[in-house]
Design a protein around this motif. Structure first.
Motif, short mmCIF file in Angstrom:
data_model
loop_
_atom_site.label_atom_id
_atom_site.label_comp_id
_atom_site.label_asym_id
_atom_site.label_seq_id
_atom_site.Cartn_x
_atom_site.Cartn_y
_atom_site.Cartn_z
N THR A 72 0.83 -1.21 0.00
CA THR A 72 0.00 0.00 0.00
C THR A 72 0.87 1.27 0.00
O THR A 72 0.43 2.30 -0.48
CB THR A 72 -0.99 0.03 1.19
N LYS A 73 2.10 1.18 0.50
CA LYS A 73 3.02 2.32 0.36
C LYS A 73 3.35 2.54 -1.11
O LYS A 73 3.38 3.67 -1.60
CB LYS A 73 4.32 2.07 1.14
N ALA A 74 3.61 1.45 -1.81
CA ALA A 74 3.91 1.56 -3.25
C ALA A 74 2.72 2.16 -3.98
O ALA A 74 2.87 3.01 -4.86
CB ALA A 74 4.26 0.18 -3.82
N ALA A 75 1.52 1.72 -3.61
CA ALA A 75 0.31 2.26 -4.23
C ALA A 75 0.24 3.77 -3.99
O ALA A 75 0.06 4.56 -4.92
CB ALA A 75 -0.92 1.56 -3.66
N ALA A 76 0.41 4.17 -2.73
CA ALA A 76 0.31 5.59 -2.37
C ALA A 76 1.29 6.43 -3.18
O ALA A 76 0.96 7.54 -3.61
CB ALA A 76 0.59 5.76 -0.87
N GLN A 108 -4.96 -4.96 9.45
CA GLN A 108 -5.29 -3.96 10.46
C GLN A 108 -4.09 -3.06 10.79
O GLN A 108 -3.02 -3.57 11.13
CB GLN A 108 -5.75 -4.71 11.72
N GLY A 109 -4.25 -1.76 10.64
CA GLY A 109 -3.21 -0.81 11.04
C GLY A 109 -2.02 -0.75 10.10
O GLY A 109 -1.03 -0.05 10.38
N GLN A 110 -2.05 -1.48 9.01
CA GLN A 110 -0.89 -1.56 8.12
C GLN A 110 -1.11 -0.88 6.77
O GLN A 110 -0.24 -0.94 5.90
CB GLN A 110 -0.62 -3.03 7.80
N CYS A 111 -2.29 -0.32 6.55
CA CYS A 111 -2.63 0.12 5.19
C CYS A 111 -2.50 1.63 5.02
O CYS A 111 -3.12 2.40 5.74
CB CYS A 111 -4.05 -0.33 4.85
N TRP A 112 -1.71 2.02 4.05
CA TRP A 112 -1.48 3.45 3.77
C TRP A 112 -2.56 4.01 2.85
O TRP A 112 -2.71 5.21 2.72
CB TRP A 112 -0.09 3.64 3.17
N VAL A 113 -3.26 3.12 2.15
CA VAL A 113 -4.41 3.55 1.32
C VAL A 113 -5.57 2.62 1.68
O VAL A 113 -5.40 1.64 2.40
CB VAL A 113 -4.09 3.47 -0.20
#
Ligand SMILES: [Zn+2]
Length: 490
Positions: A72-76, A108-113
């Motif tokens: 999700t960091k890569a996605a962001a 849970q708690g790990q998603c940037w998007v």
């Protein structure tokens, strides 16, 4: 103003994260009450945050391939504000409600998007399908050919028929990996009466042409015909073909749509930017299924997407499907240019198979690179492509596919304040100074490629979550603000 390029102001509520008004001009700070947070992004383009409706995050169980944190960091970093996770490659797969609950715990708690989940259709899980809809999956996926992992077996036409009947009135979408081995893949003359068709690869295993020939166009057209032949069992149920590669499948889908079948297709960034003729021997970073085909096939996928009437390809997604460098079996010559550090010790058996397109894991890593990939191709080869069209394929239509059309994919009042700030002039190189490969394993065919267009900032529900060139890899002192999208579809 959404869907049209021009001067604009978007006002987002700090409290709800929703867009509260839009204006066809650039308002100035003094137009707002004193102290209102204000950012001027001129001359960049404001796009809705991308909704990547096809990614494999592999957690739990294969987190060394990818995980919620890194994926999700890569996605962001690529303006993607929503991803939808495929039901396979994590262990357990999302084929049961318990499997979904394990996913949710891991995320849970790990998603940037924001993150949504698909459920899987496999032989024997019929009774899980409707409970999965009620638990909030955005849709389902099944395979008509070996998926590559033992816990996610392919379905037969009997399984498909049963799933169609089971889900015929549910608010969901049923999607297929549409490749299937036809009863006879090539003529074997009279031998067909007493022997199996020749299924062994013909040619060196490290040549891309050998791999391409092993997954012919007929695999896709045959699978799609099978699906269409069962569609009458659930006339109201939206169907979808994931990662369409072969243009020969397009007339089948067009004809079915004209006859009233509710079916759409997606294609991927790699089928629109890479071509079989240019793939070097052993460069397994390009291996995916269905395969990347010829340049002329690629041009015709673009032409279909750009049709002004009814294109059967509605969406463009990454199908980000990573693995560890070891499983890609990259030969030393390519590994040296591709990887910043040599992979961990591989065993002798793996050494011998390096560069073998058949043994290497299939999947291209590209989450977060989609917008520059499309924009680069648009500028270089397809001048008629506009940012508005890309926003349709990657934001509006993907959101609709997964039932998020009332909150994602558009910059309109009432929608989430998910924004991608895109600099359409900037040029950069993937992987240079660590840019553009925030996914866990830095293995992608785009490494070293020059891109036109760069995402400058990403906002989720009115909060800036990533900034190009910013501290902490662009994430500054932020904490992950992504939500799990588990509200059941209606
Ligand atoms: Zn996939």
């Amino acid at each position: 103003m959404s869907g049209r390029l021009g001067p604009a102001t978007i006002v987002i509520s700090v409290n709800t994260g929703k867009i509260v008004s839009t204006h066809d001009s650039v308002l100035v700070p003094s137009d707002f009450p004193y102290g209102t947070p204000y950012a001027d992004h001129s001359p960049h383009i404001l796009l809705p945050g991308l909704v990547d409706a096809h990614v494999h995050l592999n957690e739990p169980g294969r987190t060394e391939w990818e995980g919620f944190w890194t994926g999700t960091k890569a996605a962001a970093s690529g303006g993607v504000t929503t991803v939808v996770d495929m039901p396979l490659n994590a262990i357990p797969p999302t084929t049961t409600v318990i499997g979904l609950q394990e996913k949710i715990r891991a995320a849970q708690g790990q998603c940037w998007v924001d993150v949504g989940f698909y459920g899987g259709i496999i032989p024997g899980n019929l009774s899980e399908l409707r409970p999965l809809v009620n638990a909030g999956v955005r849709g389902f996926k099944g395979f008509l050919i070996d998926s590559g992992v033992p816990e996610f077996p392919a379905v037969s036409s009997t399984d498909i028929a049963a799933a169609f009947t089971e889900l015929s009135t549910s608010p969901t979408v049923v999607m297929f990996h549409a490749e299937m081995i036809p009863p006879i893949s090539e003529s074997v003359g009279d031998d067909v009466q007493w022997s199996l068709p020749p299924l062994a690869p013909i040619g060196p295993l490290n040549e891309y042409a050998t791999f391409l020939a092993s997954r012919p166009v007929s695999f896709e057209t045959y699978a799609i015909s099978q699906i269409l032949s069962l569609a009458h069992l659930a006339p109201e149920l939206p169907l979808h073909i994931v990662h369409l590669s072969a243009i020969e499948a397009i007339p089948l889908l067009r004809e079915a749509r004209a006859a009233g079948v509710s079916i759409t297709a997606e294609t991927c960034f790699h089928y629109l930017s890479l071509a079989s003729e240019s793939i070097r021997d052993g460069d397994t970073r390009h291996k995916c299924c269905p395969p990347i085909r010829t340049k002329s096939n690629q041009d015709r996928l673009w032409a279909e997407l750009a049709r002004e009437d009814d294109s059967v390809i509605k969406t463009v997604v990454s199908d980000h499907s990573p693995c560890t460098p070891e499983l890609k079996l990259l030969p030393p010559a390519i590994e040296a240019t591709a990887l910043p550090t040599p992979p961990a010790e591989a065993d002798m058996e793996m050494e011998k198979r390096k560069g073998d397109f058949f043994s290497a894991w299939g999947g291209v890593s590209s989450v977060g690179l989609g917008l520059p990939i499309l924009w680069t191709s648009a500028l270089e080869n397809h001048r008629s492509i506009t940012p508005e069209m890309i926003a349709k394929w990657c934001c509006e239509h993907t959101a609709k596919q997964v039932g998020l059309e009332t909150c994602k994919g558009k910059l309109e009042v009432g929608f989430d304040g998910d924004v991608c700030v895109f600099d359409d002039k900037c040029e950069w190189v993937v992987g240079r100074t660590g840019e553009g490969m925030l996914f866990r394993n830095k293995v992608t065919p785009y490494q070293g490629k020059k891109m036109k267009g760069a995402v400058q900032e990403t906002w989720v529900r009115g909060q800036q979550i990533w900034k190009r060139g910013g501290s902490g890899g662009g994430f500054g002192g932020m904490k992950p603000v992504g939500r799990l999208l588990l509200e059941p579809r209606r």
